[in-house]
Structures are given as C-alpha cells and as structure tokens.
Design a protein around this motif. Structure first.
Motif, short mmCIF file in Angstrom:
data_model
loop_
_atom_site.label_atom_id
_atom_site.label_comp_id
_atom_site.label_asym_id
_atom_site.label_seq_id
_atom_site.Cartn_x
_atom_site.Cartn_y
_atom_site.Cartn_z
N CYS A 410 16.85 11.66 -29.68
CA CYS A 410 15.89 11.00 -28.82
C CYS A 410 14.66 10.55 -29.71
O CYS A 410 13.90 9.71 -28.98
CB CYS A 410 15.38 11.96 -27.86
SG CYS A 410 17.12 12.28 -26.53
N SER A 411 14.41 11.06 -30.88
CA SER A 411 13.25 10.50 -31.49
C SER A 411 13.71 9.99 -32.90
O SER A 411 14.80 10.09 -33.20
CB SER A 411 12.25 11.59 -31.63
OG SER A 411 12.74 12.61 -32.10
N ASP A 412 12.80 9.40 -33.67
CA ASP A 412 13.04 8.95 -35.02
C ASP A 412 13.55 10.22 -35.87
O ASP A 412 12.97 11.29 -35.99
CB ASP A 412 12.03 8.37 -35.64
CG ASP A 412 11.52 6.92 -35.23
OD1 ASP A 412 12.22 6.65 -33.94
OD2 ASP A 412 10.74 6.37 -35.60
N VAL A 413 14.74 9.84 -36.84
CA VAL A 413 15.19 10.73 -37.84
C VAL A 413 14.22 10.58 -39.10
O VAL A 413 13.84 9.57 -39.52
CB VAL A 413 16.63 10.68 -38.43
CG1 VAL A 413 17.06 11.56 -39.22
CG2 VAL A 413 17.56 10.58 -36.92
N ARG A 414 13.56 11.90 -39.32
CA ARG A 414 12.67 11.89 -40.53
C ARG A 414 13.26 12.56 -41.67
O ARG A 414 12.67 12.40 -42.74
CB ARG A 414 11.35 12.49 -40.01
CG ARG A 414 10.63 12.26 -38.87
CD ARG A 414 10.27 10.79 -38.97
NE ARG A 414 9.47 10.34 -40.14
CZ ARG A 414 8.18 10.16 -40.21
NH1 ARG A 414 7.42 10.31 -39.20
NH2 ARG A 414 7.55 9.92 -41.35
N THR A 415 14.35 13.39 -41.68
CA THR A 415 14.85 13.68 -42.60
C THR A 415 16.53 13.68 -42.68
O THR A 415 17.00 13.90 -41.66
CB THR A 415 14.36 15.24 -43.00
OG1 THR A 415 15.06 15.94 -44.13
CG2 THR A 415 14.73 16.10 -41.77
N LEU A 416 17.03 13.48 -43.80
CA LEU A 416 18.42 13.40 -43.97
C LEU A 416 18.90 14.40 -45.28
O LEU A 416 18.32 14.63 -46.22
CB LEU A 416 19.03 12.00 -44.21
CG LEU A 416 18.83 11.09 -43.09
CD1 LEU A 416 19.19 9.70 -43.62
CD2 LEU A 416 19.86 11.27 -41.88
N ALA A 417 20.35 14.76 -45.08
CA ALA A 417 20.77 15.59 -46.15
C ALA A 417 22.35 15.53 -46.24
O ALA A 417 22.80 15.59 -45.26
CB ALA A 417 20.30 17.12 -46.23
N PHE A 418 23.02 15.62 -47.57
CA PHE A 418 24.30 15.70 -47.64
C PHE A 418 24.74 17.15 -48.10
O PHE A 418 24.21 17.78 -48.81
CB PHE A 418 24.86 14.63 -48.70
CG PHE A 418 25.62 13.24 -48.26
CD1 PHE A 418 26.78 13.08 -47.64
CD2 PHE A 418 24.71 12.12 -48.09
CE1 PHE A 418 27.20 12.14 -47.14
CE2 PHE A 418 25.13 10.96 -47.71
CZ PHE A 418 26.45 10.96 -47.22
N SER A 419 25.94 17.36 -47.42
CA SER A 419 26.56 18.78 -47.83
C SER A 419 27.07 18.48 -49.30
O SER A 419 27.33 17.27 -49.80
CB SER A 419 27.47 19.12 -47.09
OG SER A 419 28.53 18.28 -47.06
N SER A 420 27.38 19.57 -50.39
CA SER A 420 27.92 19.53 -51.32
C SER A 420 29.24 18.77 -51.69
O SER A 420 29.61 18.52 -52.65
CB SER A 420 27.71 20.87 -51.96
OG SER A 420 28.46 21.67 -51.41
N ASP A 421 29.92 18.99 -50.60
CA ASP A 421 31.23 18.38 -50.73
C ASP A 421 31.37 16.82 -49.96
O ASP A 421 32.54 16.54 -49.89
CB ASP A 421 32.40 19.31 -49.63
CG ASP A 421 31.91 19.37 -48.24
OD1 ASP A 421 30.86 18.75 -47.97
OD2 ASP A 421 32.63 20.09 -47.82
#
Length: 938
Positions: A410-421
């Motif tokens: 509902c609001s801006d995404v401020r952080t992203l991350a990928f899993s190790s796989d």
C-alpha cells in the motif's frame, strides 16, 4: 575488429507488486458477457483487468514505454481505448488483448477520452489544450479543435445532436458544432478550473464541478426543438433553486461568439448542489443510464446523488400541487399564491456517502435494471475497492463487496533482498513485508511490520531481519509468518544493515550516530521446548555524525561507514580503529558497496555522482556523473567489477569499475527508483519505485557491444527530436480553431520515405521498359528483360501495382501526415498513378481520400502547372464515375440488408439490434406478475 570485452545484456523480465497506478482512471469493462464484474485499471505502461469477485488478474493489455494516463471502454464493450503520457492513443480488443489501432495526435498526456453513442467516433482531450475527434472505423483522425488555453479536463458527446461539450483548467466550458467544427458557445460562469462535467436528465441538464464545494447546474435548451431562444430559460425551467432567482443577472451565461450558430443551444444557470467535501472536485461522472451522479474530492469520500427522471419529476410536482391546493383550501383561498416548482435539490437528491479506506483517485459505476448499483474505487495506496448499493432498500447503505490488495504494497517499497538460493525476494514497505517467489511472481507471505528501511535474509533463508524507521530490529520467521522478536537497536532510524561475511552476525548503522554489532544466537523460548534464533548486541562504534550506510569488506577486516558529513570512513573490524577517510562528495553518500575481491569501493551520493576508490590507499580512481538526480542505491554484481546504480531520475544504470564506462541503462520505472537488489548469482535484478511497482530484470545470453549501444542511443535521441520538431504547415491554412488531427512522428516520416522510394523505382522501371521496347523494336525480336529484384520478390508485379501496394501499407491514421511531408516533385507522378488506379476501380475510397488531401495542400502548385491540367480533368471524370458506382453498390446493399431484416423480423417475430438482456428481464417480470395474479385467483 575483435571484441575487447563482452558484456551480457540485462532485459525486463516482469512487472509485479502493482495492483493499479493512480495516474489514470478505473473503468468497468464487459468481459465474457458479464457487466459489473471486471474492471480495467492502469498499471504503469500496461492495463490490468481484474476480476473483482475472485480478486484475480484475468487480462493484461501490454503497453510500450509510456505510462497510461486515461482509459475509456467502447459502448459495445468489445474495445478499450488507452491514452498515454506521450499523447498517443491505442485501442485494444478485449477479446484478443491486442492493440488494433494507434492514433498519434497530441503532444502531451491524454487527459480524457469519450466515445459517441455508436462507438464510431472517439474524442480525446489533452494537456496540450487540444481536442481531437478520431474516426475509429476508418482508423484516422478527423480534425483538431483548438480553443482552450489550459489542459482539457472533460469531453462529452451529445447523442444524435452532433455537438461536443468540453471543459478545461482555463475555467471555460466550450460547445462545439461538429458539422462546422466551430466553437459556437462558451460558458464563463466559473471563477476557477472546471475539473469535471456530466450530462443528466436526458442531456437537458449539465452539471459542472469546480475548485469549490458547489456542483453548478445548467439547463440546456435545444433550439431545434422549437423553443424560443430569446425567452429567458430561468422562466421556462421548472427546476430553479430558491436562491437562483435573485442571481439571474450574475449567473447568466455569457455568449462570447455572436454567430448564427449561437442559436443552436441555450444554456442557463439554475442553481447549485452543495457537496460535503470542501476541496476541489477530482472526478465527476454518471452511470451509463444517467440516473446516478457521483463525485469525489481529494479525500476518501465518494458522494452519490440520484437524478429523478421526467416521470418521477411529474409525479412529485403533482403531489406538491395537491398539497398546495389542500393548503389553499384550508386558508379559504381560491388558488395557490405561487406556482408550484421543484427545487434543484429535490430533482437531484443525495443518496449516500461512501467512505473508502484511503484517498480516492477515480471511480466507475454501473446501475443494473433491478436497482442495484455497483461502484469500483481506485485508491491512492495501490488498492481497488468495490461496493454494492441497493437503491430499492429502505436504508441506503453501501456494502463493500471486495478489496484487491494481495498483489502489492500500500506504500512505497523502501528495501529489497534476495535469498541465497536466488528464488525468494523480500520487499518491505511502511505497513508490511512480503516474500515473493521469483519464478511465479506470486506473493507467498505477507507480514505486518513497522516502517522498514533496510532488510536481509538470515543465513539459511528461514528468517528475515528488518531495520525500521523507529530504530527497531524486527526478526520474522518465514515458515509461520510471525514476528519472533523486536529489539530496540537505535534511538533514531536504522538506515543500513549488513550481514557479516562469516554469516555469524550483522552490523547496523542508525541516525543516533552509532554503528552496532550483533551476533546470532539460539535462545530458549518460554512457550516451546525448542530453541529459537535471536540477536545479541556485542559492540558499539560511536561516531560524530548520523550513519547512512555500512558495508563489510569480503574478508571481514574492514568496515566502511558513510556519514552525514559527506565522507566515508573505513575502520578495522577487530579493533574498530580508524583506517581511511574517503572525502570528495559534495552531498552525503546514500549508498555504497565493496567489490568481491575487496580492492574497490564504489560510493553513490545525493550530488548525482558515483566515485570509485581503491580500498588499499583510499585514492579516488574516477568520479562518474551517474544520474540526473540523487543516486539512491548501488550494488556490485557477484564475482565481477561491474555494478548497478539506481537514481531518482527513474533509471537503473550498469557500470564497469575497471574501465569506468557506462554499459547499459534499464528504463521502465515512471517515478523515482528507491532501491534494488541483485541475486547472489548475478542473473537477476529486482528494483522498486515510487510508482508502486516492482520490476524484475534478467541477464540474457545476448552480448552487448558498447559501440552498438551508443548508436542505438543516438538513434533514439534523433527519433525523439523529430517528434518534437515543428509540425509542417499546410499552405493557405491559418492557425484557427480547427487543424489536422495527426502529428509528425518517425513513423509518418518512414512511411513518406517508402512512398518516395516506390515512386523512384516506378520512374526507373518505366524508363527501363521504354528503353527495352525501343531495343526490341530496333532488333526486330524479343530481348530478355531483367526484372527488378524488389518487384520479383513481390510476385512479379508491375511498377505501378508496387506503388499501390506500398501506398496501401501506410497506416490509415498516418496517411495525411505522410502525404504532408512528401515533396511536390513526387506529386505529378502520384496523381497520374491515382488516375490509373481509380480507372481500374481498385481502392477507390482510400485513393479519393488521398487525392482530395493532396489537392487541398498543393492546390496553388497543381493549378499553376499546365502539365497537370489534363491529368486533373481525367481524374475528375474517373473519380466522379467510380464514386457514384461505389455509392450505388452501397445503396443497393443497404436496401437489401434492410429488406432481409424486415423479412426475418416478420418471420420469427424477433426484433433485431434490441438489447436482449433488457427484453429478457422485462419478460421475466411480466411472467412473475402473471404467476402472482394466478396464485391470487386460486
């Protein structure tokens, strides 16, 4: 020349995390024969069609690059017109999902579109202040109407009157006669921008919404109906509000143009309906029947009004008259003192207010025959809500039927991350954290959280850690989707978090001028026997400024810390002693990363530069001007010295830190890019933006050569500059109210070039043919003749037939603009060929259209050229005869079809072209009535 270094291209793989963009309007569409179930909404450059009942996405209408700015479904429900930010319009088929027609006419974003009642014409208004009428069937522009001085906010066709009403931010409402393409009336009764407009009461009343809390009502009188235009409308109108009588002079319409056409329509102010919202009207619209009127402002409330029909008005008047007579009788008067009239508030009654969960950006509504009203709301926070309202119920209360939210934040995404796989993607915003499957792009977990600023997957990918704006560290378990622990880490926002290379702990940097070191540990939980993961605070590094970013070197010997004083300080991890200070940025460093071998550190700053430093001596290798706005995120690709940067200028760029070269720009986002994340294997990149979308980019196997990339960039810049050039001027045409609908684009220039090449080939081949005939005549025998390979490829056609084929391939919407840029030296040959084609009876309609346009724009040169007099005389004869033949054929076919229709109707007692659903409902009602009567008799 050998390739010195080969890069692989990254390309767009998917757009996800978006329910609907708030830039354009939502619209109900008919799909699979159902009305009121499916809603089309803008989604950046695409259009998504959602099933409101199931909350599923059923259709994606794929756009190109530009953001969608307007939607308009056709009356037959088979097509959807989509307007874009660059001024182009594409018409999609809802059956196939493909764009059939493209119109290019506006120079700025399309703000509003409207079909006529048959769906044959489409009118569009734009931020460039122009209104353009398009012929949908012929796929061409009819004319451009100029008159507004600011962006057009609404356009409305009047059924069967061939009139058009437009409103704009210049405070004016203009009436256009489409027969003469002329503005014959201008309403100037508004002091601020006219933001919305709607026709009610069978198009006899106009409602306008402005920047205040009034909805102004205007009565429309069509002079063709035999009414005296000089009689004051306020006297004739039965719906004058009590306060309107006193202000007749002030509210009277000013007619700016004194022309005979001014007598087509008389328009007078009859009063106002007060809205509850105090701010400006954002959207004002009616349902297709015109019985329900709704509007909303910049808040979260939709106000719904009911418009009485003529029969209902008459009944109310009769009731009121009876009451007045009764009262007069009681007071022993012969007649009532005043003539009984209904006030505007009695004719347009407030039904209810609908309070949405967030600010409303647009809405659409459908009224069903049984009195059920369906409303869909497009909200600012990436949510679609639908409501049902039963108008026949005693208590009118809107019930929320569905809410589509699962598709995004509902609001801006401020952080992203990928899993190790490389499979799971974490995205976190102000209210929730979501886990996505990269392959299916489905949201597999949604957990409530505080305002997240940074995040990472804990080794093992079973837990995630978030750093929040309030200074907390939140630890979540993905299997159960629950919050395991919340730690008070910092006194200010946690701006950055980094996992230690040995994977035993992490480091956080916050606005409280501290860098804190944490270690993972297993602790006993009181509620269960098993141990659970937790974090223990082990060390602290106190600094003089707010910490914006922290990064470990891969060997875990060094820690880089970005501070608010525009420097980056490097410390030894074991002793926390100072090692290096990297200074040179003019504004704070917002992001940085260290290469896999620990030799380079790249820093991105709010001063729009990226600097590459050596981590051995802290020397600046190169400073690159990276973006046109702040650099928001930077990350190296695994096992390489290539890195990506994201900027507020909506772009993601790839760089080579060894050669200091810009490799590639990934364009797609329509607002500021906040962050990105690279997968551990470097094959995938995910980015988030202020446009609420998440985009996945994939590394392809396609090699990227820098010289070719630069060449493509130059071509794109040239095409853009061509579109911005001055439009070609038509001889004898003044910059008046009307103009040509199309505009010059790179496609029209290419089409003109193809016509020119075809005519040149025709000239060469005809010259060769004459030469060949002369040789054959001299030799007295047939000599072999080599046919042009292009003509052979087209099936050994004649040169003149080839020109016709090229001409037929020009898009109908681009024909006029292509002919406009054609030099006059090609026109004589083209006119001769037209004469030949029309004489043969091929493509008469297309050729007549092109011929009349050429005569219009080159009239002076054609009439002064003696060589063309005979050609024009021949054209006159052939054209008149062929057109009359075509008209006879059409007339005969029409008469035949009408005869067949009458025969079938008489035979099967079936009314063609009537709405089957309404007829079915009517029959059903009658049958039920009969059954009730039978039961009553029994």
């Amino acid at each position: 020349m050998g390739l010195t270094r080969q890069y692989l291209r990254y390309g767009p793989a998917a757009l996800f995390g978006l329910v609907a963009s708030a830039k354009a309007n939502a619209a109900f569409v008919t799909l699979r024969g159902e009305r009121g179930r499916y809603v089309a909404v803008p989604a950046c450059e695409h259009v998504f069609v959602w099933d409101t009942r199931k909350g599923e996405k059923v259709l994606i209408l794929k756009g190109l690059k530009q953001e969608v700015s307007c939607l308009c479904p056709s009356p037959d429900g088979l097509h959807l017109a989509v307007g874009y930010e660059d001024g182009s319009i594409r018409i999609f088929s809802l059956l196939s999902g493909e764009a059939n027609i493209t119109f290019n006419g506006h120079k700025a974003a399309v703000t509003v579109m409207h079909y006529d009642h048959l769906g044959g014409q489409l009118v569009s208004g734009s931020k460039d202040t122009d209104v353009i009428v398009w012929d949908v069937i012929n796929e061409s522009g009819l004319y451009r109407l100029r008159g507004h001085k600011d962006a057009v906010t609404q356009v409305l066709f009047l059924k069967e009157k061939n009139l058009l009403v437009t409103s704009g931010k210049d405070t004016l409402v203009k009436w256009w006669d489409l027969n003469t393409q002329h503005c014959f009336k201008t309403l100037v009764g508004h002091q601020t921008e006219v933001w919305g407009m709607a026709l009610v009461s069978e198009e006899k009343r106009l409602i306008t919404g402005s920047a205040d809390s009034e909805l102004r009502a205007w009565d429309i009188t069509y002079v063709q109906e035999g009414k005296d235009p000089d009689e004051p409308e306020s006297k004739k109108s039965k719906g004058v509000s009590p306060g309107a009588e006193e202000n007749t002079e002030e509210d009277e319409t000013l007619e700016l143009d004194e022309h005979p056409e001014d007598r087509l329509v008389k328009c007078s102010r009859v009063g106002s309906i007060m809205r509850e919202g105090r701010d400006r009207v954002v959207t004002l619209a009616t349902d297709p029947t015109g019985k329900i009127l709704a509007c909303h402002g910049t808040d979260a409330v939709l106000e719904v009004f009911s418009v009485l029909s003529e029969e209902e008005v008459q009944k109310k008047l009769e009731k009121k008259m009876k009451k007045a007579k009764k009262k007069a009788k009681q007071n022993s008067e012969e007649k009532p003192e005043k003539s009984v009239e209904l006030s505007l508030q009695e004719e347009i009654q407030r039904v209810t207010n609908i309070k949405a969960s967030s600010k409303i950006k647009s809405f659409d509504l459908i009224l069903f025959p049984k009195g059920e009203l369906k409303i869909v709301l497009l909200l600012q926070n990436n949510v679609i809500e639908s409501y049902n309202l039963n108008l026949s119920a005693q208590v009118l209360q809107a019930v929320r039927a569905s809410r589509i939210t699962t598709g995004g934040h509902c609001s801006d995404v401020r952080t992203l991350a990928f899993s190790s796989d490389n499979i799971a993607i974490l995205s976190a915003a102000a209210e929730s954290v979501k886990i996505w499957n990269r392959t299916t792009l489905q949201c597999i977990r949604t957990m409530e959280c505080e305002y997240a600023l940074c995040s990472l997957f804990v080794p093992g990918d079973r837990q995630v850690v978030l750093g929040t704006k309030t200074g907390k560290l939140q630890l979540y378990d993905l299997a159960s989707g629950s919050l395991m622990e919340t730690l008070d880490a910092h006194d200010g926002a946690v701006w950055s978090i980094a996992l230690s290379p040995d994977q035993r702990g992490l480091v956080t940097g916050g606005a409280d001028k501290c860098v804190k070191f944490w270690e993972f540990e297993l602790v006993k939980d009181e509620s269960s026997v098993q141990k659970r993961l937790s974090m223990k605070h082990v060390r602290i590094l106190q600094l003089d400024e707010d910490v914006l970013c922290v990064r470990y070197s891969p060997n875990q010997k060094l820690l880089a810390v970005s501070l608010l004083d525009c420097t980056v300080k490097v410390f030894y991890v074991d002793t926390l002693k100072f090692f290096l200070s990297l200074y040179g940025h003019k504004l704070p460093v917002l992001c940085m990363d260290i290469s896999y071998d620990g030799t380079l550190i790249a820093t991105g700053s709010a001063d729009r530069n990226v600097k590459i430093w050596g981590l051995d001596f802290g020397d600046c290798h190169r400073s690159l001007f990276a973006h046109d706005d702040s650099v928001m995120y930077l990350q190296f690709v695994a096992k390489s010295h290539l890195f990506f940067t994201a900027g507020k200028d909506r772009k993601i760029k790839q760089w080579d830190a060894d050669k200091f070269e810009h490799i590639q720009t990934l364009e797609g986002h329509h607002k500021e890019v906040w962050c990105l994340a690279l997968s551990p294997n470097g094959d995938y990149l995910v980015s988030s933006s202020h446009d609420k979308s998440l985009r996945l980019w994939e590394r392809t196997r396609e090699p990227l050569i820098l010289e070719e990339e630069r060449e493509m960039q130059r071509e794109a810049e040239y095409e853009e500059s061509v579109a911005k050039e001055e439009q070609p001027v038509v001889a004898g045409e003044t910059q008046g109210e009307t103009g040509l609908a199309g505009r010059k684009t790179i496609e029209t220039i290419k089409a003109a070039e193809r016509i020119m090449e075809a005519i040149e080939l025709y000239r060469e081949e005809t010259a060769k043919l004459k030469e060949h005939e002369a040789i054959c005549k001299a030799a007295g025998k047939e000599v072999p003749f080599s046919v042009n390979p292009i003509l052979r490829a087209c099936g050994n056609v004649t040169p003149s037939a080839y020109v016709l084929e090229v001409f037929k391939k020009v898009k109908s919407s681009e024909l006029e603009e292509s002919l406009l840029v054609l030099p006059f030296s090609y026109i004589p040959d083209l006119l001769k060929l037209f004469n030949e084609y029309i004489h043969l009876g091929s493509e008469v309609e297309l050729l007549c259209r092109a011929l009349l346009f050429l005569l219009k724009i080159h009239f002076g040169q054609i009439t002064s050229n003696h060589m063309l007099v005979t050609v024009i005389e021949k054209l006159k004869k052939t054209t008149i005869s062929r057109v009359s033949q075509a008209r006879d054929v059409l007339g005969f076919n029409m008469a035949g079809l009408q005869y067949l229709k009458r025969e079938i109707e008489a035979k099967d007692e079936v009314m063609f072209f009537a709405d089957a659903t309404e007829r079915f409902e009517e029959k059903k009602r009658k049958r039920k009535k009969r059954e009730k009567m039978v039961l009553a008799v029994l």
